[in-house]
Design a protein around this motif. Structure first.
Motif, PDB file in Angstrom:
ATOM      1  N   ILE A 117     -51.952  36.532 193.956  1.00 48.15           N
ATOM      2  CA  ILE A 117     -50.379  36.408 193.975  1.00 48.15           C
ATOM      3  C   ILE A 117     -50.284  37.755 193.042  1.00 48.15           C
ATOM      4  O   ILE A 117     -51.112  37.947 192.253  1.00 48.15           O
ATOM      5  CB  ILE A 117     -49.864  35.121 193.311  1.00 48.15           C
ATOM      6  CG1 ILE A 117     -48.627  35.244 193.311  1.00 48.15           C
ATOM      7  CG2 ILE A 117     -50.361  35.005 191.630  1.00 48.15           C
ATOM      8  CD1 ILE A 117     -47.939  33.548 193.051  1.00 48.15           C
ATOM      9  N   VAL A 118     -49.171  38.298 193.246  1.00 49.71           N
ATOM     10  CA  VAL A 118     -48.645  39.464 192.462  1.00 49.71           C
ATOM     11  C   VAL A 118     -47.103  39.011 191.951  1.00 49.71           C
ATOM     12  O   VAL A 118     -46.219  38.299 192.780  1.00 49.71           O
ATOM     13  CB  VAL A 118     -48.308  40.680 193.248  1.00 49.71           C
ATOM     14  CG1 VAL A 118     -47.813  41.720 192.412  1.00 49.71           C
ATOM     15  CG2 VAL A 118     -49.646  41.099 193.908  1.00 49.71           C
ATOM     16  N   GLN A 119     -47.110  38.775 190.907  1.00 47.10           N
ATOM     17  CA  GLN A 119     -45.715  38.596 190.091  1.00 47.10           C
ATOM     18  C   GLN A 119     -45.136  39.628 189.279  1.00 47.10           C
ATOM     19  O   GLN A 119     -45.716  40.522 188.861  1.00 47.10           O
ATOM     20  CB  GLN A 119     -46.006  37.307 189.425  1.00 47.10           C
ATOM     21  CG  GLN A 119     -47.104  37.433 188.228  1.00 47.10           C
ATOM     22  CD  GLN A 119     -47.591  36.187 187.274  1.00 47.10           C
ATOM     23  OE1 GLN A 119     -47.342  35.081 188.052  1.00 47.10           O
ATOM     24  NE2 GLN A 119     -47.894  36.289 186.111  1.00 47.10           N
ATOM     25  N   LEU A 120     -43.813  39.412 188.869  1.00 44.25           N
ATOM     26  CA  LEU A 120     -43.324  40.265 187.898  1.00 44.25           C
ATOM     27  C   LEU A 120     -42.077  39.424 187.622  1.00 44.25           C
ATOM     28  O   LEU A 120     -41.682  38.430 187.999  1.00 44.25           O
ATOM     29  CB  LEU A 120     -42.666  41.509 188.734  1.00 44.25           C
ATOM     30  CG  LEU A 120     -41.981  41.377 189.989  1.00 44.25           C
ATOM     31  CD1 LEU A 120     -40.398  41.378 189.637  1.00 44.25           C
ATOM     32  CD2 LEU A 120     -42.176  42.597 191.040  1.00 44.25           C
ATOM     33  N   SER A 121     -41.402  40.166 186.415  1.00 44.15           N
ATOM     34  CA  SER A 121     -40.236  39.600 185.994  1.00 44.15           C
ATOM     35  C   SER A 121     -39.239  40.790 185.952  1.00 44.15           C
ATOM     36  O   SER A 121     -39.610  41.893 185.765  1.00 44.15           O
ATOM     37  CB  SER A 121     -40.354  39.015 184.655  1.00 44.15           C
ATOM     38  OG  SER A 121     -40.650  39.730 183.672  1.00 44.15           O
ATOM     39  N   THR A 122     -37.949  40.439 186.175  1.00 41.77           N
ATOM     40  CA  THR A 122     -36.950  41.545 186.348  1.00 41.77           C
ATOM     41  C   THR A 122     -35.803  41.228 185.415  1.00 41.77           C
ATOM     42  O   THR A 122     -35.453  39.869 185.575  1.00 41.77           O
ATOM     43  CB  THR A 122     -36.677  41.941 187.825  1.00 41.77           C
ATOM     44  OG1 THR A 122     -35.941  43.245 187.661  1.00 41.77           O
ATOM     45  CG2 THR A 122     -36.141  40.974 188.445  1.00 41.77           C
ATOM     46  N   GLY A 137     -40.930  41.179 199.718  1.00 41.48           N
ATOM     47  CA  GLY A 137     -41.535  39.729 199.990  1.00 41.48           C
ATOM     48  C   GLY A 137     -41.407  38.936 198.992  1.00 41.48           C
ATOM     49  O   GLY A 137     -41.843  37.827 198.668  1.00 41.48           O
ATOM     50  N   PHE A 138     -41.030  39.676 197.418  1.00 40.68           N
ATOM     51  CA  PHE A 138     -41.010  38.809 196.333  1.00 40.68           C
ATOM     52  C   PHE A 138     -39.943  37.933 196.383  1.00 40.68           C
ATOM     53  O   PHE A 138     -38.944  38.038 196.929  1.00 40.68           O
ATOM     54  CB  PHE A 138     -40.563  39.846 195.173  1.00 40.68           C
ATOM     55  CG  PHE A 138     -41.938  40.499 194.799  1.00 40.68           C
ATOM     56  CD1 PHE A 138     -42.968  39.993 193.834  1.00 40.68           C
ATOM     57  CD2 PHE A 138     -42.600  41.659 195.429  1.00 40.68           C
ATOM     58  CE1 PHE A 138     -44.077  40.660 193.524  1.00 40.68           C
ATOM     59  CE2 PHE A 138     -43.482  42.324 194.980  1.00 40.68           C
ATOM     60  CZ  PHE A 138     -44.308  42.020 193.887  1.00 40.68           C
ATOM     61  N   VAL A 139     -40.279  36.673 196.041  1.00 42.15           N
ATOM     62  CA  VAL A 139     -39.146  35.620 195.761  1.00 42.15           C
ATOM     63  C   VAL A 139     -38.878  35.174 194.543  1.00 42.15           C
ATOM     64  O   VAL A 139     -40.000  35.008 193.641  1.00 42.15           O
ATOM     65  CB  VAL A 139     -39.690  34.335 196.793  1.00 42.15           C
ATOM     66  CG1 VAL A 139     -38.797  33.459 196.886  1.00 42.15           C
ATOM     67  CG2 VAL A 139     -40.020  34.786 198.237  1.00 42.15           C
ATOM     68  N   ALA A 140     -37.776  34.702 194.326  1.00 43.60           N
ATOM     69  CA  ALA A 140     -37.369  34.195 192.862  1.00 43.60           C
ATOM     70  C   ALA A 140     -37.744  32.793 192.790  1.00 43.60           C
ATOM     71  O   ALA A 140     -36.855  31.713 193.078  1.00 43.60           O
ATOM     72  CB  ALA A 140     -35.825  34.398 192.623  1.00 43.60           C
ATOM     73  N   SER A 141     -38.990  32.406 192.697  1.00 41.69           N
ATOM     74  CA  SER A 141     -39.605  31.109 192.947  1.00 41.69           C
ATOM     75  C   SER A 141     -39.575  30.262 191.687  1.00 41.69           C
ATOM     76  O   SER A 141     -39.652  29.105 191.631  1.00 41.69           O
ATOM     77  CB  SER A 141     -40.839  31.115 193.606  1.00 41.69           C
ATOM     78  OG  SER A 141     -41.741  31.692 192.677  1.00 41.69           O
TER      79      SER A 141
END
Length: 149
Positions: A117-122, A137-141
């Protein structure tokens, strides 16, 4: 355009990018000489296995950066994850595919490290950034939370 890991000599250029937007100008202390805290932080990044600042360089000029940290974990059968932070592209290079190429390289490194998984916060104020991440394809999950100390 080349990708490479940042060195101590790149810290000034990285902080310039971090400070060059409406949120960064309030958060960063970009001046010459830079405060030592930036160099101390960079030394900590270099010392931590799996942590790097990835640069995009054009004719020896730093035009983009992000911090990529590979995080080992026990949950989900020892899943590794990649954390992306501090994404910036020089204003004069935006809209030219630099950010997309930088993300593709970061994702390639994450796959090579066997991350699942690749994650980030913004920041919620960065609507353009949200659209950019969603294209990958990042989703605010999850709902993120922070405790400032």
């Amino acid at each position: 355009m080349n990708f490479r890991k940042a060195t101590k000599d790149d810290v000034q250029a990285i902080v310039r990018l971090l400070a060059d937007d409406e949120l960064g100008e309030k958060r960063e202390n970009y001046k010459n000489p830079l405060p030592n805290e930036y160099y101390d932080a960079f030394a900590d990044i270099e010392a931590q296995n799996g942590n790097q600042v990835l640069l995009v360089v054009d004719n020896q000029t730093v035009i983009g950066c992000l911090q990529l940290t590979i995080i080992p974990g026990l949950a989900q059968l020892g899943m590794k994850r990649a954390q992306i932070e501090g994404v910036r592209v020089d204003k004069s290079y935006r809209g030219k595919g630099i950010g997309e190429a930088l993300f593709q390289e970061a994702i390639r490194i994450a796959k090579e490290a066997k991350c699942r998984i690749v994650q980030l916060s913004t920041d919620k104020q960065r609507k353009d950034a949200h659209r950019f991440y969603e294209r990958f394809g990042f989703v605010a999950s999850h709902e993120g939370m922070k405790l400032h100390l």
